[in-house]
Write an enzyme that holds these catalytic residues in place. Sequence first.
Site, PDB file in Angstrom:
ATOM      1  N   GLY A  75      59.063 -29.667   2.359  1.00 30.81           N
ATOM      2  CA  GLY A  75      58.502 -28.809   1.089  1.00 30.81           C
ATOM      3  C   GLY A  75      58.614 -27.803   0.969  1.00 30.81           C
TER       4      GLY A  75
ATOM      5  N   ASP B 146      57.744 -36.611  10.294  1.00 24.62           N
ATOM      6  CA  ASP B 146      58.839 -37.826   9.796  1.00 24.62           C
ATOM      7  C   ASP B 146      59.540 -36.883  10.892  1.00 24.62           C
ATOM      8  OD1 ASP B 146      58.190 -38.195   6.500  1.00 24.62           O
ATOM      9  OD2 ASP B 146      57.010 -38.849   7.870  1.00 24.62           O
TER      10      ASP B 146
END
EC number: 2.7.1.11
Length: 447
Positions: free
Chosen positions: A176, A205
Site C-alpha cells: 500500500g 507478509d
Amino acid sequence: MTGATSIRKLPSLSGLHHRRNPLEDNPFFHPSDGFYITTSDVILAQVAYDLSAQSQSRVAYHRAGPRREIMYEPSAVKAAIVTCGGLCPGMNTVIRELVVGLWELYGVREIYGIPAGYRGFYSMEAVKLDPKAVHDWHKKGGTVLATSRGGFHLHNIVDAIQLNGFNQVYIIGGDGTMRGAVEIFKEITLRKLEVGITGIPKTVDNDVGIIDRSFGFQTAVEMAQQAISAAHVEAESAVNGIGLVKLMGRSTGHIALHATLSSRDVDCCLIPEMDFYLEGKGGLFEFLEKRLKERGHAVLVVAEGAGQEMIPRNESQKQERDESGNPVFLDVGVWFKSVLKDWWGREHPDELFTVKYIDPTYMIRAVPANATDNLYCTLLAHSAIHGVMAGYTGFVPGPINGNYAYIPLEEVALTKNKVNMSDHKWAWVRSVTNQPDFETNFKGQSL
Ligand SMILES: Nc1ncnc2c1ncn2[C@@H]1O[C@H](COP(=O)(O)OP(=O)(O)OP(=O)(O)O)[C@@H](O)[C@H]1O
Ligand SMILES: O=P(O)(O)OC[C@H]1O[C@](O)(CO)[C@@H](O)[C@@H]1O
Ligand SMILES: [Mg+2]
C-alpha cells in the site's frame, strides 16, 4: 544463448549538478577500480535460463551502490524518513542505517523523521535525527517514528514536502505504501520539484514483488517456530489434541509456508492462495480423523487470510475495511476452533478432544530483527542512500537473486509476491505434512 537485454530505465533528477563523491575522502573507504557502480553495471531479473532455447530476451535493472559522482551538495540535503503500514522486524534498523549512512557516508546533517506514517507529513512536527539519537534503534522492535494506516492525502503530503524543503524522501512501507509513493513521485515530477523519492519495501507478509524477500520476514518465520512448537507440545500432551496456530499473511501465505517447512511439527498448512474444504472425501476432517487415530494429535498452521470466504459474516463485516482500505478479516483461528469442536462433537460425542489455539501474530511482527535481517536492513538502507545521492528517484532498492538493484517504483507497486502453488516449494510442504491435495481431491469429486 542470444537475445536482447532490456535495462529498466531509472528516473533521475535533471536540474542538479554533478559532484565528486565524498566517499573519496572517507577514511574508511579506499575506492579502488571497480568500487563505484557505473550505468553499465546491471543485475539480471532472472538467473535461470534454458540455454537450449535459441534466443531469450532478458530484463535487467541498474545495480545498486555508490556512484563516482553525486548530484547533491551534502550540506544542502534535507532528508525525510517515514514508516507506514503494519509493523515488521527491522523497521528501526532501516531508519537507523539511513540516518547513520547519510551522516557518515555523505556528510548530510539535516535528517528528519516523519512521525505516524503518511499523515505525519502534514499533521505532525518532523523530528530531527542524528547518529546519537538513533544509536540503539536496531535493537528495538516496531518503529520509533510510529506508523499508521490511512491518512494519505497526496496534495497535503507533497505540499508539506515542498514547504519543509525536503529534497530527499525515504518511504518505508509495504504494498500500500509503495502505491502511495508512486503517487507522490508522480506529483513531485508534475510540480518539477528536485526531490529524490525512494521506497524501501517492508512487509512482514513478504507480499512485495520482484525483490528476493522483504526484510523482517526471516525474523518472523523464526519467531513463528516458537508458537508452532508450543502448539505441538499442547497437542501431543492431550488426548486427541489439536494445536492450532494462526500466522500473519493477509493475502499471501509465505510466513505459514516457511514456518511449516522449518518446524517439521506441522500436519497441515492452510494459506490464502489455496482452496480447501472440510467435509467429505479428501477433506480436512477426514485427514484429521486419520491423523488423530494414528498419532493422537495434530498441528494446524493457518494464515490469517486463508478460508476467509468460508467464515459466516454479516453485511457490515463484509464491507469492513481498515483505514488504508484493506479488508478487515474475521479471526480464522477462532472460527476454526469452533468448527473443529462441532465436528468432533458430532462424530465422536463420547471421546476426549481439545483444540489449543495460539495467535502469535502481533508478537511475531513486534520483535527486533534477527542478525540476518539486521544486516539486510543495513544493506538496503545504504543502497537507498547511494541511489538517491546519485540523483536517481522513483526507485526501490532491493536484492534480486542476491544482488542489490534499483527497481522502478511503479513496477514494485504493481507486483504482488504470491505463493506459487504449482512450484516445488508447495510440493515440499505437502511432502512434509502429508496434508490432502485439496485442489485435486476437489476436482476429482466434482468430475
Ligand atoms: N493505492 C494507494 N494509493 C495511495 N496511498 C495508499 C494506497 N494504498 C495504501 N496507501 C497508503 O499507504 C499507507 C500504508 O498502506 P497499508 O496500510 O495498506 O500498509 P502497507 O504499506 O501495505 O504495509 P503492510 O502490508 O506491511 O501493513 C497508508 O497510509 C495508506 O493510506
Ligand atoms: O496492523 P493491523 O492494522 O492490525 O493489521 C494487521 C495486518 O498487518 C499485517 O501484519 C501486514 O499487512 C498483516 O499481516 C495483518 O493482517
Ligand atoms: Mg500491505
